[in-house]
Scaffold this motif. Structure first.
Motif, short mmCIF file in Angstrom:
data_model
loop_
_atom_site.label_atom_id
_atom_site.label_comp_id
_atom_site.label_asym_id
_atom_site.label_seq_id
_atom_site.Cartn_x
_atom_site.Cartn_y
_atom_site.Cartn_z
N ASP A 215 0.83 -1.30 0.01
CA ASP A 215 0.10 0.04 -0.08
C ASP A 215 0.94 1.15 0.03
N ARG A 216 0.39 2.15 -0.61
CA ARG A 216 1.13 3.62 -0.73
C ARG A 216 0.27 4.71 -0.15
N TRP A 217 1.24 5.75 0.20
CA TRP A 217 0.40 6.75 1.00
C TRP A 217 1.03 8.10 0.33
N GLY A 218 0.09 9.33 0.39
CA GLY A 218 0.66 10.43 -0.13
C GLY A 218 0.03 11.65 0.71
N TRP A 219 0.20 12.73 0.15
CA TRP A 219 -0.29 14.08 0.78
C TRP A 219 -1.52 14.59 -0.17
N MET A 220 -2.35 15.49 0.44
CA MET A 220 -3.40 16.18 -0.28
C MET A 220 -2.80 17.56 0.02
N THR A 221 -2.95 18.40 -1.08
CA THR A 221 -2.81 19.85 -0.59
C THR A 221 -3.39 20.84 -1.98
N GLN A 222 -3.85 22.07 -1.51
CA GLN A 222 -4.27 23.06 -2.31
C GLN A 222 -2.96 23.84 -2.84
N MET A 223 -2.28 23.33 -4.02
CA MET A 223 -1.05 23.84 -4.54
C MET A 223 -0.94 25.40 -4.58
N TYR A 224 -1.96 26.13 -4.80
CA TYR A 224 -1.78 27.65 -4.76
C TYR A 224 -1.77 28.06 -3.43
N SER A 225 -1.93 27.20 -2.25
CA SER A 225 -1.79 27.90 -1.04
C SER A 225 -0.47 27.65 -0.49
N VAL A 226 0.44 27.07 -1.15
CA VAL A 226 1.98 26.76 -0.43
C VAL A 226 2.87 27.54 -1.42
N ILE A 258 -3.64 17.31 -5.65
CA ILE A 258 -3.59 18.86 -5.78
C ILE A 258 -5.07 19.15 -6.26
N ASN A 259 -5.43 20.30 -6.01
CA ASN A 259 -6.61 20.98 -6.63
C ASN A 259 -6.64 20.74 -8.19
N PRO A 260 -7.83 20.93 -8.91
CA PRO A 260 -7.88 20.84 -10.32
C PRO A 260 -7.02 22.00 -10.86
N ILE A 261 -6.18 21.78 -11.82
CA ILE A 261 -5.42 22.89 -12.56
C ILE A 261 -5.82 22.91 -13.95
N HIS A 262 -7.24 22.82 -14.04
CA HIS A 262 -7.80 22.97 -15.45
C HIS A 262 -7.55 24.34 -15.87
N ALA A 263 -7.73 24.91 -16.94
CA ALA A 263 -7.72 26.21 -17.63
C ALA A 263 -8.81 27.13 -17.00
N CYS A 264 -8.49 28.23 -16.47
CA CYS A 264 -9.34 29.14 -16.27
C CYS A 264 -8.97 30.39 -16.99
N ALA A 265 -9.62 31.55 -17.14
CA ALA A 265 -9.66 32.65 -17.95
C ALA A 265 -8.58 33.36 -17.46
N PRO A 266 -7.44 33.67 -18.27
CA PRO A 266 -6.24 34.27 -17.66
C PRO A 266 -6.65 35.88 -17.85
N VAL A 267 -7.63 36.32 -17.51
CA VAL A 267 -7.73 37.60 -17.55
C VAL A 267 -8.43 38.03 -16.10
N ALA A 268 -8.00 39.14 -15.48
CA ALA A 268 -8.81 39.41 -14.33
C ALA A 268 -9.97 40.39 -14.34
N PRO A 269 -10.83 40.23 -13.52
CA PRO A 269 -10.88 39.31 -12.28
C PRO A 269 -10.99 37.78 -12.65
N LEU A 270 -10.08 37.03 -11.67
CA LEU A 270 -9.84 35.71 -11.92
C LEU A 270 -10.84 34.94 -11.10
N GLU A 271 -11.34 33.78 -11.63
CA GLU A 271 -12.29 32.91 -10.69
C GLU A 271 -11.51 31.93 -9.81
#
Length: 761
Positions: A215-226, A258-271
């Motif tokens: 069995d294997r183990w790992g971490w979960m994180t919101q990558m933008y937060s670190v 990690i959290n989804p890293i799908h494409a979001c609009a690269p125009v502010a204001p960001l989602e």
């Protein structure tokens, strides 16, 4: 301080990525009033009901309480309209019935066929024996299969359920030695010719040897937060690379979700929500680290100074524990990226870029065009260009031609993002991780995003959105505001769009987690104006979608995990397990007999599933230290989210904690004295919960990085949009001090939890 976005929320009922729950389907356990559990013969004979079933629309279901529910006619007609089927009145319904039966009668073979590697597959052919049909197979690599499938007469009653309406008099047999992949079946009958996509998939996704070994183990994180000193106020792909490398080398972890890293609009204001992307085909470019782009090292002195100046303007944000200002971060990073892009590339790098563009094809053109339209014409939710233009519009062609450099810039951003995510996964493997990066697949995309605008035919856009019916958590149901894939389109195109998306994710990951995996089987469609409770379930060909997952996971040597929390039918879990898709077990939800009662006992660790990713918590709950201190009670009261007196909810939360402490004491992970003083033994209790997790039989075990550092704040509060700083909370310890990416795995508390996960404590 954060900048408010003008972007409309996904829905009023639930924040994207929030906890989703689903009522059980027909045949699920639970007694309906009077014992009735299915539709009467009279109802089944109604033309509207027959029409709905022909198009995969369910007209009844069993809800979470076990009650039998019939969908009303308006909801059924609205869902059919979204599928392009007119059910507006009796005459229209009869005409639509005749049209669908006629279409099926003229169809030689189904447009998509699912075959299992190593097994012969019978495929109905809609013709008479005297028609002398012939067939051939073109393999995925363009070569022809050596031989011709056998064709024999057959009884239509023997056809698979979803093909029974074909007036098939013949059947061909796909050979058992057909290789894994996506092939094309060609059938010719009396001058008629039809083609079908054959998805030839392994019966089950094989468990990677490293996971089968132990069995294997790992971490979960919101990558933008670190973040680190080199970040631009938000965690980026450079931080991800460091996190993965250190997690493997310093803590012995084998993966990181990690959290989804799908494409979001690269125009502010960001989602802010990673669960509401504009495209699931590409990557979020706002996470690029400019300093890691090879051309950064080649900049002129003046160019370097400009990039460094922009970075210096937002670098102080990296040490702030306040909610992240994602727009300030992007407003500084975007001009820095333009400087690097305009500097140019050497011949080899330019060739690699052009190869990436060629391979990505029209989908990349679609994404780049949508981004340029957004920048030039304004936000799609504020103007009318999103409704008045499309891929074939003269205005769109002129826009792309007049902004050629900006089109190339948007393509370049995707190339750089792919390079940096690929480098992060390579760092993970180099550090000894068995799986490395585990990507999260969001349920859907924004209704006004690139995927929908450029290719509306892929979606059901007739005024429907996706959500779930009423349940314990929301008596009005939930509307997530996202358009669903059109199942007819998927079938007619061999699931190509789904194949491309899954393939792109496995290009940079060792595993994929599918949010709301029930969507592979069916989705609750809600016609506009009727409210979330007045929808209907639409079925998807789960065998085809699971076949795609099996092919892509097998080719990558990876794994697939389905988020099957909430009320998910037993048959779904059985089918997923049969296909090698792991489920999701969470300690806080793992009560005996899946009881919803907070005071009921928790399962012993031995009762968890083998085929599962097991964890203590999820991103929709506060970190464990916060949950133990009832942070969720205080937060929901402060935000006005409670539908009952706070005293009642608080009592329920305390009963839940008491039940968990009882399980930990009974199983020997805590002493009674420690359990009686949770606040005084916070770290000890958190580690005891992970020690119990370690003793489950699950293939994969997961610890949250927030639990390692002692963070107490929630990353996301389901049911909110801008009322809370969802998806913008930086990683900090229990004292509120920011934890940098390059220091996190050296913290004594993180090292201690890692030792527990390794089974050393």
């Amino acid at each position: 301080m954060t900048s408010d976005s003008a972007r409309p929320p996904a829905s009023a009922g639930a924040a994207p990525g929030g906890a989703t729950h689903d009522a059980a389907p027909d045949g699920a356990r639970g007694a309906a009033p009077g014992g009735r559990r299915s539709e009467s013969p009279g109802r089944l004979a109604r033309p509207l009901i027959r029409l709905a079933h022909l198009h995969g629309v369910a007209t009844s279901y069993i809800d979470q309480l076990g009650a039998y529910v019939e969908n009303d006619d308006a909801a059924i007609a609205g869902v059919l309209a979204a599928l392009g089927v007119d059910a507006s009145g009796p005459e229209a319904i009869e005409a639509s019935l005749r049209a669908e039966l006629d279409r099926r009668g003229r169809q030689l073979v189904a447009p998509t066929i699912v075959a299992t590697c190593g097994e012969a597959t019978s495929v109905p052919v809609n013709c008479a024996p005297e028609d002398r049909p012939r067939a051939g197979i073109v393999l995925e690599d363009g070569t022809h299969y050596d031989g011709e499938p056998a064709i024999v007469p057959t009884d239509p009653a023997d056809a698979p359920r979803h093909h029974q309406l074909l007036r098939a008099g013949m059947a061909l047999t796909l050979p058992a030695d057909l290789p894994m992949g996506y092939h094309t079946l060609v059938v010719e009958v009396s001058g008629r010719r039809a083609t079908a996509t054959v998805i030839c998939a392994p019966k089950s996704i094989p468990v990677p040897p490293a996971v089968a070994e132990r069995d294997r183990w790992g971490w979960m994180t919101q990558m933008y937060s670190v973040r680190s000193a080199d970040s631009w106020g938000v965690g980026d792909y450079g931080d991800l690379r460091r996190l993965l490398a250190d997690a493997g080398a310093k803590s012995g972890a084998d993966f990181m979700l990690i959290n989804p890293i799908h494409a979001c609009a690269p125009v502010a204001p960001l989602e802010p929500s990673p669960y509401l992307p504009e495209s699931r085909r590409f990557l979020n470019v706002t996470y690029i680290r400019p300093q890691d782009i090879p051309e950064y090292a080649e900049l002129s002195e003046a160019e370097r100074a400009e990039v460094d100046r922009l970075h210096a303007g937002v670098a102080p944000m990296n040490v702030s524990a306040e909610p992240m200002d994602i727009n300030a971060a992007w407003n500084a990073k975007l001009p820095a990226l333009r400087v690097i892009f305009r500097h140019g590339r050497g011949a080899a790098r330019e060739a690699a870029f052009r190869a990436f563009v060629a391979e990505a094809g029209e989908d990349l053109t679609a994404w780049a065009t949508w981004c340029v339209a957004f920048e030039t014409w304004g936000a799609p939710w504020e103007g009318d260009w999103i409704r008045t233009t499309g891929r074939d519009s003269a205005a769109v062609r002129e826009l792309a031609a007049g902004h050629a450099e900006e089109m190339d810039f948007q393509r370049w951003l995707q190339w750089i993002a792919a390079e940096q995510v690929g480098a992060a996964q390579q760092a993970a493997k180099d550090s000894g991780m068995a799986l490395g990066l585990m990507m999260d697949m969001a349920v859907g995309v924004h209704a006004l995003g690139a995927d929908v605008w450029w290719s509306p035919e892929r979606f059901a856009l007739g005024g429907v959105t996706v959500g779930c019916p009423p349940d314990f958590y929301n008596q009005q149901g939930q509307d997530w505001g996202q358009p669903p894939f059109n199942p007819r389109y998927l079938e007619e195109t061999g699931y190509a769009v789904y194949r491309d998306m899954v393939h792109a994710m496995f290009a940079h990951a060792g595993a994929i987690r599918i949010d709301h995996v029930l969507g592979v089987f069916r989705l609750w469609w809600i016609p506009q104006g009727l409210g979330a409770k007045n929808g209907a379930y639409v079925r998807y060909d789960h065998e085809a979608m699971l076949g795609v997952l099996a092919i892509e996971a097998t080719r990558a040597g990876g794994m697939v995990i389905g988020e099957d929390l909430g009320t998910v039918p037993d048959y779904v879990r059985r089918v997923l397990a049969d296909h090698g898709v792991l489920g999701t077990d969470v300690e806080w939800f793992a009560r005996v007999d899946d009881s919803p009662n907070a005071s009921d006992p928790y399962k012993a660790p031995s009762e968890y599933r083998r085929q599962a990713l097991a964890s203590v918590t999820t991103h929709d709950l506060p970190p464990t230290a916060g949950y133990l201190r009832f942070e969720h009670v205080a937060l929901r009261e402060r935000l006005g989210l409670l539908s009952e007196p706070v005293e009642t909810f608080a009592a329920s939360a305390r009963a839940e904690r008491d039940a968990m402490m009882a399980r930990l004491v009974e199983s020997g992970y805590l002493t009674a004295e420690e359990a009686a003083d949770v606040e005084g033994h916070e770290q000890r209790v958190v580690e005891a919960m992970h020690a119990m997790l370690r003793d489950t039989p699950s293939y994969l075990k997961q610890a949250a990085l927030v639990d390692g550092v002692g963070e107490r704040r929630s990353q996301n509060q389901p049911g909110t949009s801008w009322e809370y700083c969802n998806w913008r909370v930086p990683l900090a310890d229990g004292s509120g001090h920011v934890v940098p990416a390059d220091e996190v795995f050296a913290l004594p508390r993180v090292r201690s939890l890692a030792a527990v996960m390794r089974g050393e404590r």
